[in-house]
Design a protein around this motif. Structure first.
Motif, PDB file in Angstrom:
ATOM      1  N   PRO A   1      -8.840   1.973   5.251  1.00  0.00           N
ATOM      2  CA  PRO A   1      -9.735   2.753   4.397  1.00  0.00           C
ATOM      3  C   PRO A   1     -11.193   2.516   4.738  1.00  0.00           C
ATOM      4  O   PRO A   1     -11.583   1.439   5.177  1.00  0.00           O
ATOM      5  CB  PRO A   1      -9.396   2.254   2.988  1.00  0.00           C
ATOM      6  CG  PRO A   1      -8.835   0.885   3.196  1.00  0.00           C
ATOM      7  CD  PRO A   1      -8.106   0.949   4.499  1.00  0.00           C
TER       8      PRO A   1
ATOM      9  N   GLY B   1      -8.083   6.174   3.107  1.00  0.00           N
ATOM     10  CA  GLY B   1      -7.430   6.045   4.405  1.00  0.00           C
ATOM     11  C   GLY B   1      -6.954   7.405   4.825  1.00  0.00           C
ATOM     12  O   GLY B   1      -7.488   8.429   4.402  1.00  0.00           O
TER      13      GLY B   1
ATOM     14  N   TRP C   1      -5.744  -4.196   8.554  1.00  0.00           N
ATOM     15  CA  TRP C   1      -5.294  -3.384   7.421  1.00  0.00           C
ATOM     16  C   TRP C   1      -3.767  -3.268   7.380  1.00  0.00           C
ATOM     17  O   TRP C   1      -3.145  -3.413   6.326  1.00  0.00           O
ATOM     18  CB  TRP C   1      -5.922  -2.003   7.497  1.00  0.00           C
ATOM     19  CG  TRP C   1      -5.303  -0.994   6.573  1.00  0.00           C
ATOM     20  CD1 TRP C   1      -4.520   0.062   6.916  1.00  0.00           C
ATOM     21  CD2 TRP C   1      -5.388  -0.974   5.140  1.00  0.00           C
ATOM     22  NE1 TRP C   1      -4.109   0.748   5.802  1.00  0.00           N
ATOM     23  CE2 TRP C   1      -4.638   0.137   4.699  1.00  0.00           C
ATOM     24  CE3 TRP C   1      -6.022  -1.771   4.208  1.00  0.00           C
ATOM     25  CZ2 TRP C   1      -4.512   0.458   3.361  1.00  0.00           C
ATOM     26  CZ3 TRP C   1      -5.896  -1.453   2.861  1.00  0.00           C
ATOM     27  CH2 TRP C   1      -5.147  -0.351   2.443  1.00  0.00           C
TER      28      TRP C   1
ATOM     29  N   PRO D   1      -7.881   4.186  -5.220  1.00  0.00           N
ATOM     30  CA  PRO D   1      -7.451   3.017  -4.458  1.00  0.00           C
ATOM     31  C   PRO D   1      -6.802   1.959  -5.343  1.00  0.00           C
ATOM     32  O   PRO D   1      -7.224   1.740  -6.485  1.00  0.00           O
ATOM     33  CB  PRO D   1      -8.752   2.504  -3.847  1.00  0.00           C
ATOM     34  CG  PRO D   1      -9.824   3.014  -4.755  1.00  0.00           C
ATOM     35  CD  PRO D   1      -9.336   4.347  -5.220  1.00  0.00           C
TER      36      PRO D   1
ATOM     37  N   THR E   1      -6.354  -1.978  -1.552  1.00  0.00           N
ATOM     38  CA  THR E   1      -7.367  -1.126  -0.939  1.00  0.00           C
ATOM     39  C   THR E   1      -8.762  -1.548  -1.387  1.00  0.00           C
ATOM     40  O   THR E   1      -9.691  -1.639  -0.582  1.00  0.00           O
ATOM     41  CB  THR E   1      -7.128   0.349  -1.303  1.00  0.00           C
ATOM     42  OG1 THR E   1      -5.811   0.725  -0.923  1.00  0.00           O
ATOM     43  CG2 THR E   1      -8.134   1.251  -0.600  1.00  0.00           C
TER      44      THR E   1
ATOM     45  N   ALA F   1      -1.594  -4.653   4.366  1.00  0.00           N
ATOM     46  CA  ALA F   1      -0.791  -3.718   3.579  1.00  0.00           C
ATOM     47  C   ALA F   1       0.578  -4.293   3.221  1.00  0.00           C
ATOM     48  O   ALA F   1       1.193  -3.890   2.240  1.00  0.00           O
ATOM     49  CB  ALA F   1      -0.612  -2.403   4.348  1.00  0.00           C
TER      50      ALA F   1
ATOM     51  N   GLY G   1     -12.979   3.895   0.208  1.00  0.00           N
ATOM     52  CA  GLY G   1     -11.633   3.528  -0.208  1.00  0.00           C
ATOM     53  C   GLY G   1     -10.574   4.499   0.241  1.00  0.00           C
ATOM     54  O   GLY G   1      -9.440   4.470  -0.230  1.00  0.00           O
TER      55      GLY G   1
ATOM     56  N   ILE H   1       0.835  -1.188   0.000  1.00  0.00           N
ATOM     57  CA  ILE H   1       0.000   0.000   0.000  1.00  0.00           C
ATOM     58  C   ILE H   1       0.873   1.242   0.000  1.00  0.00           C
ATOM     59  O   ILE H   1       2.016   1.216   0.412  1.00  0.00           O
ATOM     60  CB  ILE H   1      -0.900   0.005   1.253  1.00  0.00           C
ATOM     61  CG1 ILE H   1      -1.762  -1.254   1.254  1.00  0.00           C
ATOM     62  CG2 ILE H   1      -1.783   1.209   1.333  1.00  0.00           C
ATOM     63  CD1 ILE H   1      -2.636  -1.391   0.060  1.00  0.00           C
TER      64      ILE H   1
ATOM     65  N   SER I   1      -0.978   5.467   3.206  1.00  0.00           N
ATOM     66  CA  SER I   1      -2.028   5.418   4.221  1.00  0.00           C
ATOM     67  C   SER I   1      -1.768   4.357   5.273  1.00  0.00           C
ATOM     68  O   SER I   1      -1.509   3.212   4.964  1.00  0.00           O
ATOM     69  CB  SER I   1      -3.385   5.151   3.558  1.00  0.00           C
ATOM     70  OG  SER I   1      -4.373   4.979   4.543  1.00  0.00           O
TER      71      SER I   1
END
Length: 313
Positions: free
Chosen positions: A9, A15, A58, A22, A26, A62, A13, A2, A5
Motif C-alpha cells: 500500500p 494497494g 509487505w 485499511p 495496512t 501480510a 493505504g 490482509i 491486495s
C-alpha cells in the motif's frame, strides 16, 4: 491476514485492490512505509530496488499474525533488513558487470530531509558511495545503528548474528566509514554557496573560477550505465576536471541549462536538455571545496527525479 491486495500500500493505504478502509496491518505498514523505504534505500543505493524490497516486506507482513507482534516498527524493520540483505548480495554480482562507474540512484527530496542534518548526511551521494565499500552485513549494521539508532538486540535478530558479533561489526564499520566519509558535516548554506560558484563557473566557462572551487584532488564520476555517454573511468585532479567541464558545457551552450535542486538531502544541479532531465550532478564537499562530482546520466536511474521522495528516520 490482509485482504486481496498483493501490492504494497502507498501512503494513502491503498494497494492493488484499491480498498479505502485499511485494516490494522495496512495501517501499520503505511505508518512506517517512508521509514522502511529509507532503510532499504540506504542499504541498496537504489530506489527501484528499495521499492522491490518494500513489496517483499509487505507480502511477508501480510502473512504475520499481528497478535504475536509486540512492536510493529521493529518487526517491519527486521523484515526489510533481511530482504535488503538478500537483494544487496544479488546487486553485488550485478554491479560487477555494470558498464562504467556505478553511482547510487539520485532522489529528489523534500525540504524536511535537509533540515534533519543526520538524515541528509546519511543519504547523501558521498555517504552512499562510502557505504558501498562495506560488506552487506557491515552496511546493514551501520545503517541500523548509526542512522536509525536501532538497539543491538534488534539488529542481531535482523542480521542473524549474536549481539557480541553485532557490536564488533558496528565498531569495525564505524572505523571504516570514519576514514572515508567527508571531513565534517557540510551545512546546507556551505553546500549551496559552493554549488552556486560551481554553476557560475561552469556556465561561463571560467576555467580559473572552476579551479578555485574544485579541490586539487577532486574526482569526477559519470554513470551512463552503457545507455548514455559518460566518462568511462574516474577523472582525477582539478585541472583535468575543470577543462573537461568547461569544454563539455561549452558544447551545450544554448541547448541546455543547469538548475538547482534538492537531491539526497543536499543542493545539487540538474542538467536539462530539450525539456528533459539529462544529468543529475551531486557533489561532495570537503573544507569548502568540491572534492567529488557525481554525474548520473543513466535514464533508468532518473525516474525518482520527477517528484520528491519522502524519507524518514
Amino acid at each position: 491476514m490482509i485482504g486481496t491486495s498483493q501490492t504494497a500500500p502507498d501512503d494513502r493505504g491503498r494497494g492493488s485492490s484499491g480498498d479505502e478502509r485499511p485494516d490494522l496491518a495496512t495501517e501499520a505498514f503505511v505508518a512506517h512505509r517512508n521509514l522502511l523505504f529509507t532503510v532499504a534505500y540506504e542499504m541498496l543505493g537504489s530506489a527501484a530496488d528499495a521499492e522491490d524490497v518494500l513489496q517483499e516486506t509487505w507480502l511477508r507482513w501480510a502473512g504475520v499474525d499481528l497478535g504475536t507482534v509486540r512492536d510493529h516498527r521493529a518487526y517491519l524493520v527486521r523484515i526489510t533488513t533481511r530482504q535488503a540483505l538478500v537483494r544487496l548480495r544479488t546487486l553485488g554480482r550485478r554491479r560487477e558487470s555494470y558498464v562504467g562507474p556505478w553511482l547510487p540512484e539520485p532522489l529528489l527530496t523534500t525540504p524536511d530531509v535537509a533540515e534533519d542534518v543526520a538524515l541528509a548526511d546519511s543519504v547523501s551521494m558521498a555517504m552512499l558511495l562510502v557505504l558501498e565499500t562495506l560488506t552487506p552485513t557491515e552496511r546493514a549494521v551501520f545503517v541500523l545503528r548509526e542512522v536509525f539508532d536501532v538497539g543491538y538486540d534488534e539488529i542481531a535478530e535482523a542480521v542473524d548474528k549474536s549481539q557480541a558479533a553485532v557490536r564488533q561489526i558496528a565498531h569495525r564499520a564505524r572505523a571504516h566509514v570514519a576514514a572515508r566519509r567527508p571531513r565534517g558535516v557540510v551545512s546546507a548554506v556551505e553546500a549551496r554557496d559552493a554549488l552556486e560558484a560551481f554553476q557560475r563557473a561552469t556556465e561561463t566557462g571560467d576555467l580559473q573560477s572552476l579551479l578555485d572551487i574544485l579541490a586539487p584532488d577532486v574526482v569526477l564520476l559519470g554513470d551512463g550505465g552503457g545507455i548514455r555517454q559518460a566518462v568511462p573511468r574516474p577523472i582525477v585532479g582539478a585541472d583535468k576536471v575543470a577543462r573537461l567541464l568547461a569544454a563539455g558545457f561549452g558544447r551545450l551552450a544554448g541547448t541546455a541549462s543547469l538548475r538547482p535542486a534538492q537531491v539526497n538531502g543536499y543542493p545539487a544541479l540538474i542538467l536539462w536538455q530539450a525539456g528533459e532531465i539529462d544529468t543529475v550532478v551531486a557533489v561532495r564537499i570537503d573544507d569548502g571545496l568540491i572534492s567529488g562530482l557525481y554525474a548520473v546520466r543513466n535514464p533508468e536511474k532518473l525516474s525518482h527525479m520527477e517528484r520528491a521522495t519522502a524519507l524518514r528516520r
